[in-house]
Design a protein around this motif. Structure first.
Motif, short mmCIF file in Angstrom:
data_model
loop_
_atom_site.label_atom_id
_atom_site.label_comp_id
_atom_site.label_asym_id
_atom_site.label_seq_id
_atom_site.Cartn_x
_atom_site.Cartn_y
_atom_site.Cartn_z
N ALA A 168 -5.21 -3.58 -0.59
CA ALA A 168 -5.07 -2.38 0.02
C ALA A 168 -3.57 -2.07 0.34
O ALA A 168 -3.27 -0.98 0.30
N ALA A 169 -3.07 -2.80 1.13
CA ALA A 169 -1.87 -2.51 1.42
C ALA A 169 -1.05 -2.51 0.38
O ALA A 169 0.02 -1.28 0.21
N ALA A 170 -0.61 -3.24 -0.36
CA ALA A 170 0.23 -3.01 -1.67
C ALA A 170 -0.05 -2.54 -2.75
O ALA A 170 0.84 -1.86 -3.35
N CYS A 171 -1.22 -1.71 -2.69
CA CYS A 171 -1.50 -0.96 -3.41
C CYS A 171 -2.07 -1.81 -4.61
O CYS A 171 -1.44 -2.27 -5.28
N ASP B 138 -2.28 2.63 -8.24
CA ASP B 138 -1.33 2.39 -7.00
C ASP B 138 -1.75 3.64 -6.56
O ASP B 138 -1.94 4.46 -6.83
N THR B 139 -2.14 3.36 -5.24
CA THR B 139 -2.45 4.61 -4.59
C THR B 139 -1.34 5.43 -4.34
O THR B 139 -0.83 5.29 -3.50
N GLY C 164 2.78 -7.20 2.21
CA GLY C 164 1.75 -6.27 1.19
C GLY C 164 2.24 -5.07 1.02
O GLY C 164 1.69 -4.06 0.12
N GLN C 165 3.28 -4.30 1.81
CA GLN C 165 3.60 -3.07 1.45
C GLN C 165 4.92 -2.91 0.82
O GLN C 165 5.41 -1.58 0.79
N ILE C 166 5.11 -3.56 -0.20
CA ILE C 166 6.29 -3.28 -0.68
C ILE C 166 5.90 -2.56 -1.85
O ILE C 166 5.23 -2.76 -2.95
N ASP C 167 5.92 -0.99 -1.58
CA ASP C 167 5.26 -0.18 -2.43
C ASP C 167 6.18 1.28 -2.21
O ASP C 167 5.76 2.04 -1.15
N GLN D 295 -3.74 -3.44 9.43
CA GLN D 295 -4.13 -2.87 8.43
C GLN D 295 -5.14 -1.75 8.86
O GLN D 295 -5.30 -0.88 8.27
N ASN E 241 -4.96 -9.92 4.31
CA ASN E 241 -4.04 -8.90 4.21
C ASN E 241 -2.91 -9.35 5.33
O ASN E 241 -2.08 -8.57 5.80
#
Lengths: 615, 321
Positions: free
Chosen positions: A19-22, A63-64, B37-40, B83, B283
């Motif tokens: 979810a978070a990282a895509c 990837d969202t 997890g947010q490395i985006d 989350q 998460n």
């Protein structure tokens, strides 16, 4: 927009990661964000992921990318006539957070329902036209002579679900929310380039200087400086001003107006939300592109491991599948399998240096020799990996970019690095790597032992281990003493912690990145001062080319393409990472459901065209 | 009795304190945090992530983090889920009813199964029927719940199509209506059955053994001597006596059912506490993880307390301890 990282795969549990990282995953699609699902998700995820999830799992695949709605026309079924009525269930494998607003949502899990009920951006980008921008809510746009100000002309008669008409003020409101000092979400960078952002974001003024509502259907946005991707980077979703005006921006992400009663302008409106489990939608007859065929759509969360079976049973009508799930369904008459190249790629990275807190420094000697990297590349059977571990769903690529985008370079200009152990051995010998002590593995030119540690993630669970072992095996055949770092695979979060922290044992690492839909700019992952440039590759020419790709001159598409072509050739020759493959996203669709557009971020776009064939 | 109860409650405080430290350390020891997890870059950039870490206090020294976490909990503030972007208490509140429904249904299933099987086996010990019941019991005990769950899904949901395999409620139903609750129970039945089967074995065996034992007792012989009919002896004299000790198992069950629910809910995509826990771990949503672990610890402690108190009521000698 820049790139996003992919969780490698999401397995059932960790699908949420993603979810978070895509989510999305390099070799195997999925993400599920997160990952992840399992992953974290890949989640993602992730997110994994998943990618994230699972990845996470992460999942997600996709990837969202919140910026761009998708539209495609890979109509699932050319057969039957669209009929009125009926309902369709869109499945996903990680619970959704329930943040039903584009400016605040975080993961792929929320992006699908958002696409169903609130698809609507200034411009549209999709894979059908190589990701060129096409008019959508803005029927037209025009740059000023100095290329700093863009004027959008909006469609008239676009209605929100609450009965209000879409106006330029809804866009202005979105910019004001995202640029606001109290805004908690991650998307401030999408308005950063607008003139007056600094003052507005600091709370010095109530006016966002660069955003100007000329009349109800005309919007002007002025940027600080001229850049080739100003438009692609700009926030493109409107926010229902009349609905959200009274809500405190600091609390907006959890407000009832977004969580329970979201208002969109898509073909379906939200009628009921069961937290984390399902969202029910009913047709919105005043949808500006025409009333939808269906009466109802349900977005339903199911267990990822059961996705294939649930599809065959008709419990869900549209869902993204793992390659291993798609295989058994291929002969099934009730299910249509659709694939699309994912906007992502998996890669083998070479750790060349470290992050010193400000910028990357290439200070690791081991892999500094370009010839060695080339030799390694020739010792990896990329075709075989796609064939064996992703069931053939994917394409081997030689540039770190999606091969379906306009910016993808001409493959014939790139070194192909075919799998050939003998070539690899020859190159090693030529570069001075010889087996001096007779242990079967080469030593470096100074006669020191050369051991290569490979770091890899443990998702997707079923193929991560054999895939890593296969890579090690072929490297060893070529005479390189390659080993799995610490003899184990790493969990998604730990893996990226180690990679980002430049763990001293990492020499090679298997990662994956997701890509933004609208903008191919590789900045963010490749510059010498990018933290997420995980290989720590520093190259002046590369930095210059990336800057050139964003220059005023690059507003001309052909010029920009030339610049990127040159940059991809540089990367291909220097080889700080070996791109492995561009995976495919696989969607399973019930054969009775037609009109489904499968695109790079989801199959949820253009839900108004979905229909159920009568039996 | 009152003093005994109070003492047991008081001793829970230091235990909870230690549990909180363990829970906190475990959550902290997980690699990565909610932001890793947010490395985006399509959604964020390194500065944003660093900023949020600072804001969330993830960069503070450990004891400071623990202090503020513990202090907040004392004020019934379990933090925010990163989350889900909502308060943890609120989030758990949305999931708890599902888990309670699942637990209650699984308990009911356990009781019904155990009562009939135990009663039959206890009345006919060392017969083929008794061995069959025992065999079934050990099978249920031996099969890991996730295997049982997958088999149940495969057979009852996919092959026979009797029950849904996923979710906790059907679509298109208005909350609070009869149809809504019907759908909920229908969705809950299969996971509850699998979960209930797990604990059935111990109940059945307890009941059976106690009945076999009681059947040898003097008062039973007396009853037989008086010519009381066999059904009355078993149903009135033996069964009633044998059921009482089993009631105390209930306390221990609270913990095992919630523990089992973690796995079952995940497999059935049943949105309850267990599923939330697993998702939150992946998460790195540590506020949620810590809150659920604490909740489970408290449930276990209360369950044990309840078990001991029930013992005390049934057998006054226990109170002395």
């Amino acid at each position: 927009m820049k790139r996003s990282k992919y969780l490698l795969g999401a397995s059932l549990i960790s699908a949420t990661l993603i979810a978070a990282a895509c989510g999305g995953e390099g070799e195997n699609n999925e993400g599920n964000t997160g990952n992840t699902d399992n992953g974290g998700n890949n989640a993602d995820a992730q997110e994994e992921n998943a990618d994230a999830d699972a990845d996470a799992d992460a999942d997600a695949d996709a990837d969202t990318d919140g910026e761009n709605a998708e539209e495609g026309n890979n109509t699932a079924d050319e057969g039957g006539e669209p009929s009125e009525g009926g309902s369709v269930t869109y499945g996903y494998t990680a619970p959704f957070a329930g943040v039903m607003d584009w400016a605040f949502y975080e993961g792929a899990d929320d992006s699908y329902p958002l696409t169903i009920f609130n698809q609507g951006t200034l411009y549209n980008v999709n894979s059908d036209n190589d990701f060129e921008l096409e008019p959508m809510l803005a029927s037209d746009w025009e740059w000023s002579d100095d290329n700093r100000t863009i004027t959008f002309t909006l469609e008239e008669g676009v209605m929100w679900h609450n009965g209000e008409e879409l106006t330029a003020e809804d866009f202005e409101f979105a910019y004001e929310v995202i640029g606001h000092p109290d805004y908690q979400g991650p998307r401030a960078y999408t308005v950063e380039g607008i003139e007056g952002f600094e003052a507005y974001n600091a709370g010095e003024t109530e006016e966002f200087e660069g955003v100007n509502v000329v009349d109800d259907y005309t919007l002007e946005v002025t940027f600080n400086e001229v850049r080739a991707n100003n438009l692609e980077n700009l926030w493109s979703y409107p926010m229902a001003k009349a609905h959200l005006e009274g809500v405190d921006i600091a609390e907006m992400g959890e407000a009832e107006e977004i969580r329970q009663n979201p208002v969109g302008l898509g073909p379906f409106e939200v009628s009921n939300i069961v937290p984390g489990e399902q969202i029910e939608f009913t047709a919105f007859e005043d949808y500006w592109e025409g009333a939808p065929n269906l009466d109802e759509v349900t977005y339903r969360i199911v267990d990822g491991a059961q996705a294939g079976e649930l599809l065959a049973q008709g419990e869900v009508d549209i869902i993204e599948l793992e390659p291993s799930q798609a295989g058994p369904l291929e002969g099934n008459e009730d299910v249509t399998i659709e694939t699309i190249e994912a906007l992502s790629y998996g890669y083998l990275g070479f750790k060349l240096g470290e992050w010193n807190g400000e910028e990357n420094v290439m200070n690791r000697e081991k892999l500094q020799d370009k010839e060695l990297r080339h030799a390694i590349a020739h010792a990896i059977d990329r075709e075989g990996i796609v064939e064996e571990f992703s069931e053939g769903y994917g394409t081997v690529i030689n540039a770190p970019e999606s091969n379906i985008r306009w910016s993808y370079p001409d493959e014939s200009t790139l070194n192909q690095y075919e799998f050939d152990i003998e070539t690899s051995q020859q190159m090693l010998a030529d570069a001075g790597y010889e087996d001096v002590n007779g242990d079967g593995y080469v030593e470096d030119p100074d006669g020191n032992e050369l051991v290569l540690n490979l770091a890899a993630m443990d998702v997707p669970a079923d193929i991560a281990e054999p895939r890593a072992q296969y890579i090690l095996q072929t490297l060893q055949e070529a005479g390189l003493n390659a080993q799995l770092m610490d003899g184990q695979l790493y969990e998604f979060n730990l893996f990226y912690d180690l990679v980002e922290g430049d763990d001293e044992n990492i020499d090679l690492f298997l990662g994956a990145w997701g890509l933004a839909t609208a903008d191919p700019d590789p900045s963010g992952l490749w510059r010498s001062d990018d933290l997420w440039n995980y290989t720590r590759w520093v190259n002046e020419e590369s930095d210059e080319l990336l800057t050139e790709g964003l220059s005023e001159e690059a507003l001309d598409r052909d010029y920009r393409q030339e610049v990127y072509q040159e940059w991809f050739q540089l990367v291909n020759e220097e080889l700080p990472m070996l791109p492995l493959n561009s995976p495919e996203d696989i969607y399973g669709i019930n054969s009775n459901v037609g009109g489904v557009s499968v695109d790079v971020t989801s199959a949820a776009g253009d839900a108004h065209e979905w229909y159920v064939e009568e039996e | 009795m009152l003093i005994y109860t109070l003492r047991r409650i008081l001793i829970m405080i230091p235990i909870l304190f230690m549990v909180s430290i363990v829970v906190f350390s475990l959550a902290l020891a997980m690699p990565g945090d909610a932001l890793s997890g947010q490395i985006d870059p399509t959604n964020a950039d390194p500065e944003y992530i660093e900023e949020r870490r600072e804001e969330l206090g993830l960069n503070d020294p450990i004891h400071v983090q623990y202090g503020s976490w513990a202090a907040n909990i004392l004020q019934w503030d379990f933090g925010r889920s990163f989350q889900h972007q909502m308060d943890v208490t609120q989030l758990i509140g949305t999931r708890l009813p599902n888990t309670i429904l699942l637990s209650v249904m699984s308990l009911i299933i356990t009781y019904i199964l155990a009562f009939y099987m135990g009663k039959y086996a206890g009345r006919n010990p060392y017969t083929k029927g008794d061995y069959a019941v025992q065999g079934v019991n050990y099978l249920m005990l031996a099969i890991p719940s996730f295997v049982a769950a997958l088999f149940a899904i495969f057979i009852f949901a996919f092959q026979l199509g009797w029950f849904p395999s996923t979710g906790s409620v059907g679509s298109g139903l208005e909350q609070g209506t009869m149809a809504y609750w019907g759908s909920k129970i229908y969705h809950t039945f299969l996971p509850a059955l699998v979960l209930g089967m797990l604990t059935t074995a111990s109940y059945t065996q307890f009941l059976r053994n106690d009945m076999v034992e009681s059947a040898q007792k003097d008062y039973v012989r007396t009853a037989r001597a008086k010519g009381t009919d066999e059904n009355t002896i078993y149903n009135k004299h033996i069964l009633r006596n044998s059921i009482i000790p089993i009631v105390t198992l209930f306390g221990f069950d609270i913990a095992s059912i919630i523990g089992g629910a973690v796995i079952i809910e995940t497999i059935f995509s049943y949105r309850g506490i267990g599923e939330l826990l697993v998702a939150s771990i992946s998460n790195r949503d540590s506020a949620v993880v810590m809150a659920i672990f604490l909740m489970l610890s408290v449930a276990t402690l209360i369950g044990n307390l309840l078990a001991d108190l029930l013992y005390g009521i049934i057998d006054p000698r226990i109170r002395v301890g």
